[in-house]
Motif scaffolding. Structure first.
Motif, PDB file in Angstrom:
ATOM      1  N   ASP A  86       8.967  29.016  -0.228  1.00 51.31           N
ATOM      2  CA  ASP A  86      10.060  28.468  -1.035  1.00 51.31           C
ATOM      3  C   ASP A  86      10.795  29.551  -1.811  1.00 51.31           C
ATOM      4  O   ASP A  86      11.817  29.294  -2.437  1.00 51.31           O
ATOM      5  CB  ASP A  86       9.555  27.364  -1.974  1.00 51.31           C
ATOM      6  CG  ASP A  86       8.435  27.844  -2.876  1.00 51.31           C
ATOM      7  OD1 ASP A  86       8.123  29.053  -2.869  1.00 51.31           O
ATOM      8  OD2 ASP A  86       7.864  26.996  -3.596  1.00 51.31           O
ATOM      9  N   GLN A  87      10.272  30.795  -1.769  1.00 53.14           N
ATOM     10  CA  GLN A  87      10.940  31.922  -2.409  1.00 53.14           C
ATOM     11  C   GLN A  87      11.825  32.706  -1.446  1.00 53.14           C
ATOM     12  O   GLN A  87      12.554  33.596  -1.853  1.00 53.14           O
ATOM     13  CB  GLN A  87       9.893  32.883  -3.009  1.00 53.14           C
ATOM     14  CG  GLN A  87       8.977  32.239  -4.033  1.00 53.14           C
ATOM     15  CD  GLN A  87       9.730  31.736  -5.244  1.00 53.14           C
ATOM     16  OE1 GLN A  87      10.567  32.438  -5.800  1.00 53.14           O
ATOM     17  NE2 GLN A  87       9.453  30.499  -5.623  1.00 53.14           N
TER      18      GLN A  87
ATOM     19  N   ASP B  76       0.204  30.843  13.451  1.00 53.74           N
ATOM     20  CA  ASP B  76      -0.533  29.906  12.596  1.00 53.74           C
ATOM     21  C   ASP B  76      -1.638  30.582  11.798  1.00 53.74           C
ATOM     22  O   ASP B  76      -1.871  30.249  10.640  1.00 53.74           O
ATOM     23  CB  ASP B  76      -1.109  28.770  13.444  1.00 53.74           C
ATOM     24  CG  ASP B  76      -1.707  27.671  12.592  1.00 53.74           C
ATOM     25  OD1 ASP B  76      -0.943  27.020  11.852  1.00 53.74           O
ATOM     26  OD2 ASP B  76      -2.939  27.475  12.630  1.00 53.74           O
ATOM     27  N   TRP B  77      -2.338  31.549  12.403  1.00 54.59           N
ATOM     28  CA  TRP B  77      -3.449  32.192  11.686  1.00 54.59           C
ATOM     29  C   TRP B  77      -2.972  32.916  10.433  1.00 54.59           C
ATOM     30  O   TRP B  77      -3.658  32.917   9.403  1.00 54.59           O
ATOM     31  CB  TRP B  77      -4.183  33.173  12.610  1.00 54.59           C
ATOM     32  CG  TRP B  77      -3.423  34.439  12.874  1.00 54.59           C
ATOM     33  CD1 TRP B  77      -2.504  34.657  13.850  1.00 54.59           C
ATOM     34  CD2 TRP B  77      -3.503  35.658  12.131  1.00 54.59           C
ATOM     35  NE1 TRP B  77      -2.002  35.930  13.773  1.00 54.59           N
ATOM     36  CE2 TRP B  77      -2.603  36.568  12.728  1.00 54.59           C
ATOM     37  CE3 TRP B  77      -4.244  36.071  11.035  1.00 54.59           C
ATOM     38  CZ2 TRP B  77      -2.429  37.867  12.259  1.00 54.59           C
ATOM     39  CZ3 TRP B  77      -4.078  37.365  10.551  1.00 54.59           C
ATOM     40  CH2 TRP B  77      -3.176  38.251  11.162  1.00 54.59           C
ATOM     41  N   VAL B  78      -1.785  33.545  10.515  1.00 54.89           N
ATOM     42  CA  VAL B  78      -1.303  34.305   9.356  1.00 54.89           C
ATOM     43  C   VAL B  78      -0.831  33.359   8.250  1.00 54.89           C
ATOM     44  O   VAL B  78      -0.909  33.696   7.064  1.00 54.89           O
ATOM     45  CB  VAL B  78      -0.204  35.305   9.765  1.00 54.89           C
ATOM     46  CG1 VAL B  78       1.153  34.663   9.893  1.00 54.89           C
ATOM     47  CG2 VAL B  78      -0.131  36.461   8.759  1.00 54.89           C
ATOM     48  N   LEU B  79      -0.380  32.158   8.614  1.00 57.03           N
ATOM     49  CA  LEU B  79      -0.059  31.169   7.588  1.00 57.03           C
ATOM     50  C   LEU B  79      -1.314  30.813   6.799  1.00 57.03           C
ATOM     51  O   LEU B  79      -1.278  30.658   5.577  1.00 57.03           O
ATOM     52  CB  LEU B  79       0.542  29.910   8.213  1.00 57.03           C
ATOM     53  CG  LEU B  79       1.810  30.066   9.050  1.00 57.03           C
ATOM     54  CD1 LEU B  79       2.324  28.701   9.481  1.00 57.03           C
ATOM     55  CD2 LEU B  79       2.885  30.827   8.284  1.00 57.03           C
ATOM     56  N   GLY B  80      -2.431  30.691   7.517  1.00 56.38           N
ATOM     57  CA  GLY B  80      -3.702  30.419   6.853  1.00 56.38           C
ATOM     58  C   GLY B  80      -4.128  31.568   5.958  1.00 56.38           C
ATOM     59  O   GLY B  80      -4.620  31.355   4.844  1.00 56.38           O
ATOM     60  N   ALA B  81      -3.940  32.797   6.442  1.00 54.42           N
ATOM     61  CA  ALA B  81      -4.305  33.971   5.641  1.00 54.42           C
ATOM     62  C   ALA B  81      -3.468  34.044   4.365  1.00 54.42           C
ATOM     63  O   ALA B  81      -3.987  34.352   3.289  1.00 54.42           O
ATOM     64  CB  ALA B  81      -4.122  35.241   6.473  1.00 54.42           C
ATOM     65  N   LEU B  82      -2.182  33.761   4.486  1.00 54.08           N
ATOM     66  CA  LEU B  82      -1.315  33.752   3.302  1.00 54.08           C
ATOM     67  C   LEU B  82      -1.726  32.651   2.335  1.00 54.08           C
ATOM     68  O   LEU B  82      -1.711  32.838   1.114  1.00 54.08           O
ATOM     69  CB  LEU B  82       0.142  33.576   3.731  1.00 54.08           C
ATOM     70  CG  LEU B  82       0.766  34.758   4.477  1.00 54.08           C
ATOM     71  CD1 LEU B  82       2.115  34.364   5.084  1.00 54.08           C
ATOM     72  CD2 LEU B  82       0.938  35.962   3.554  1.00 54.08           C
TER      73      LEU B  82
ATOM     74  N   ILE C  41      -0.244  31.759  -1.208  1.00 55.02           N
ATOM     75  CA  ILE C  41       1.146  31.631  -0.771  1.00 55.02           C
ATOM     76  C   ILE C  41       1.262  30.482   0.223  1.00 55.02           C
ATOM     77  O   ILE C  41       0.630  30.501   1.289  1.00 55.02           O
ATOM     78  CB  ILE C  41       1.649  32.920  -0.095  1.00 55.02           C
ATOM     79  CG1 ILE C  41       1.601  34.085  -1.077  1.00 55.02           C
ATOM     80  CG2 ILE C  41       3.068  32.735   0.426  1.00 55.02           C
ATOM     81  CD1 ILE C  41       2.031  35.401  -0.470  1.00 55.02           C
ATOM     82  N   ARG C  42       2.045  29.485  -0.109  1.00 53.95           N
ATOM     83  CA  ARG C  42       2.296  28.383   0.823  1.00 53.95           C
ATOM     84  C   ARG C  42       3.455  28.792   1.723  1.00 53.95           C
ATOM     85  O   ARG C  42       4.607  28.818   1.312  1.00 53.95           O
ATOM     86  CB  ARG C  42       2.631  27.095   0.074  1.00 53.95           C
ATOM     87  CG  ARG C  42       2.654  25.870   0.998  1.00 53.95           C
ATOM     88  CD  ARG C  42       2.981  24.610   0.233  1.00 53.95           C
ATOM     89  NE  ARG C  42       4.379  24.538  -0.126  1.00 53.95           N
ATOM     90  CZ  ARG C  42       5.323  24.057   0.691  1.00 53.95           C
ATOM     91  NH1 ARG C  42       5.012  23.648   1.904  1.00 53.95           N
ATOM     92  NH2 ARG C  42       6.586  24.011   0.287  1.00 53.95           N
ATOM     93  N   ALA C  43       3.115  29.134   2.948  1.00 59.22           N
ATOM     94  CA  ALA C  43       4.120  29.612   3.904  1.00 59.22           C
ATOM     95  C   ALA C  43       4.175  28.673   5.092  1.00 59.22           C
ATOM     96  O   ALA C  43       3.233  27.928   5.373  1.00 59.22           O
ATOM     97  CB  ALA C  43       3.778  31.021   4.364  1.00 59.22           C
ATOM     98  N   TRP C  44       5.295  28.710   5.804  1.00 57.97           N
ATOM     99  CA  TRP C  44       5.435  27.867   6.987  1.00 57.97           C
ATOM    100  C   TRP C  44       6.251  28.589   8.040  1.00 57.97           C
ATOM    101  O   TRP C  44       6.986  29.552   7.755  1.00 57.97           O
ATOM    102  CB  TRP C  44       6.099  26.538   6.624  1.00 57.97           C
ATOM    103  CG  TRP C  44       7.460  26.661   5.992  1.00 57.97           C
ATOM    104  CD1 TRP C  44       8.658  26.797   6.617  1.00 57.97           C
ATOM    105  CD2 TRP C  44       7.738  26.691   4.586  1.00 57.97           C
ATOM    106  NE1 TRP C  44       9.670  26.903   5.709  1.00 57.97           N
ATOM    107  CE2 TRP C  44       9.145  26.823   4.440  1.00 57.97           C
ATOM    108  CE3 TRP C  44       6.950  26.597   3.439  1.00 57.97           C
ATOM    109  CZ2 TRP C  44       9.759  26.891   3.197  1.00 57.97           C
ATOM    110  CZ3 TRP C  44       7.561  26.654   2.196  1.00 57.97           C
ATOM    111  CH2 TRP C  44       8.953  26.791   2.081  1.00 57.97           C
TER     112      TRP C  44
END
Length: 330
Positions: free
Chosen positions: A211-212, A187-193, A198-201
């Motif tokens: 989405d890419q 979860d922390w790296v999703l926040g960093a991205l 970058i919207r990551a999940w």
């Protein structure tokens, strides 16, 4: 008992609960989520009151769903997330902020030594001799395939991937299922991205995607503590910064279907580099990730001790450089 759970892509859920006579009592749910109407929160508390203390997260979620008023709106919250927070409270799970995190980010090492360092440092965390550790990998001159238990193959190429390891106490993931532990530790790296635009999940079981396309894959290994006591978890992530898709397909073993023209194009499209999505240099991406982690949980610079280094060198030579290991196909 107190439990906290940051729902991946959502908000923080906090639960205070007592367990008396094998059932839940005095349940109070709070957090920074949005829940409408006002009486829905009290309905959640009532649904959990009196539940058997050994009820799993899914069972607790079912009780909540059955009790919610018609038309309830949840934002940043799920019924199962509340169930997980309850399970973490009952398991006396710890939180990220309960620890003094240490960063190790040293010069290039061989693949064998990197894997040996992961094993040694995680064993030290399990033994209580080392604080929870975030370690960044820097590669040598060879492109190699990386693997770890609990994950598929990821192509690791020096300078073109971003690879890190988390060595954490088992208590940090107490009350979480195996799948949920991946999402929780990612979860922390999703926040960093997100801070880099970058919207990551998290994509079950062990991928990080946008989405890419896919940008990262994770793997885990559980380590038992001394004397069979509480252990530690090694969570390893490889991210595509500027990966060479053609070389990746040459190195990795892939199925016959993927070797068709259609399959090769699909495999290339699935992995999308961070360089293209951020426009940032690799060092800048790493720096922002480290800063984001530190802002959330605190992070002090550390180093591999002489004893840890000696043990890792021996392990790299005797285990991770052996033909038995390098030729092993999982």
């Amino acid at each position: 008992m107190h439990g906290e759970y940051k729902i991946p892509g959502g908000k923080l859920v906090v639960v205070d609960v007592e367990a008396e006579g094998g059932v839940l009592r005095q349940v109070r749910v709070a957090g920074d989520f949005f829940l409408e109407p006002d009486e829905a929160l009290e309905a959640v508390n009532r649904a959990l009151e009196g539940a058997p203390a050994d009820t799993g997260a899914a069972g607790l979620a079912a009780r909540i769903d059955a009790a919610l008023p018609e038309g309830t709106v949840m934002y940043g919250l799920t019924s199962e997330g509340v169930g997980v927070a309850v399970r973490r409270a009952l398991a006396h799970a710890t939180d990220w902020t309960d620890y003094d995190w240490q960063l190790i980010h040293e010069g290039p090492q061989s693949p064998a030594l990197h894997m040996a360092l992961d094993e040694v440092l995680t064993a030290e965390v399990a033994a209580g001799r080392r604080p929870p550790t975030l370690r960044g990998w820097e590669g040598g001159s060879r492109a190699r395939r990386a693997r770890a238990r609990g994950g598929g193959a990821m192509f690791v190429e020096p300078g073109n991937t971003i690879t890190y390891s988390l060595s954490v106490p088992e208590a940090l993931v107490q009350g979480l299922s195996f799948q949920d532990s991946y999402a929780y530790l990612d979860d922390w790296v999703l926040g960093a991205l997100g801070e880099m635009g970058i919207r990551a999940w998290y994509q079950p079981l062990n991928d990080i995607a946008t989405d890419q396309g896919k940008i990262a894959g994770a793997a885990q290994k559980r380590v038992v503590g001394p004397g069979g006591g509480p252990g530690a978890v090694l969570h390893h992530v490889t991210m595509s910064y500027d990966i060479d898709a053609d070389k990746m397909l040459e190195v990795l073993r892939i199925g016959r279907e993927k070797m068709s023209d259609k399959g090769i194009k699909s495999a290339k499209k699935r992995v999308d580099p961070l360089r293209r999505q951020t426009g940032l240099a690799r060092e800048a991406v790493i720096g922002r990730m480290i800063s984001s982690f530190g802002d959330r949980y605190g992070l002090s610079r550390g180093k591999v001790t002489d004893d840890e280094s000696a043990r890792a060198l021996e392990l790299a030579r005797e285990k991770f450089s052996s033909a038995e290991w390098t030729a092993r196909v999982p």
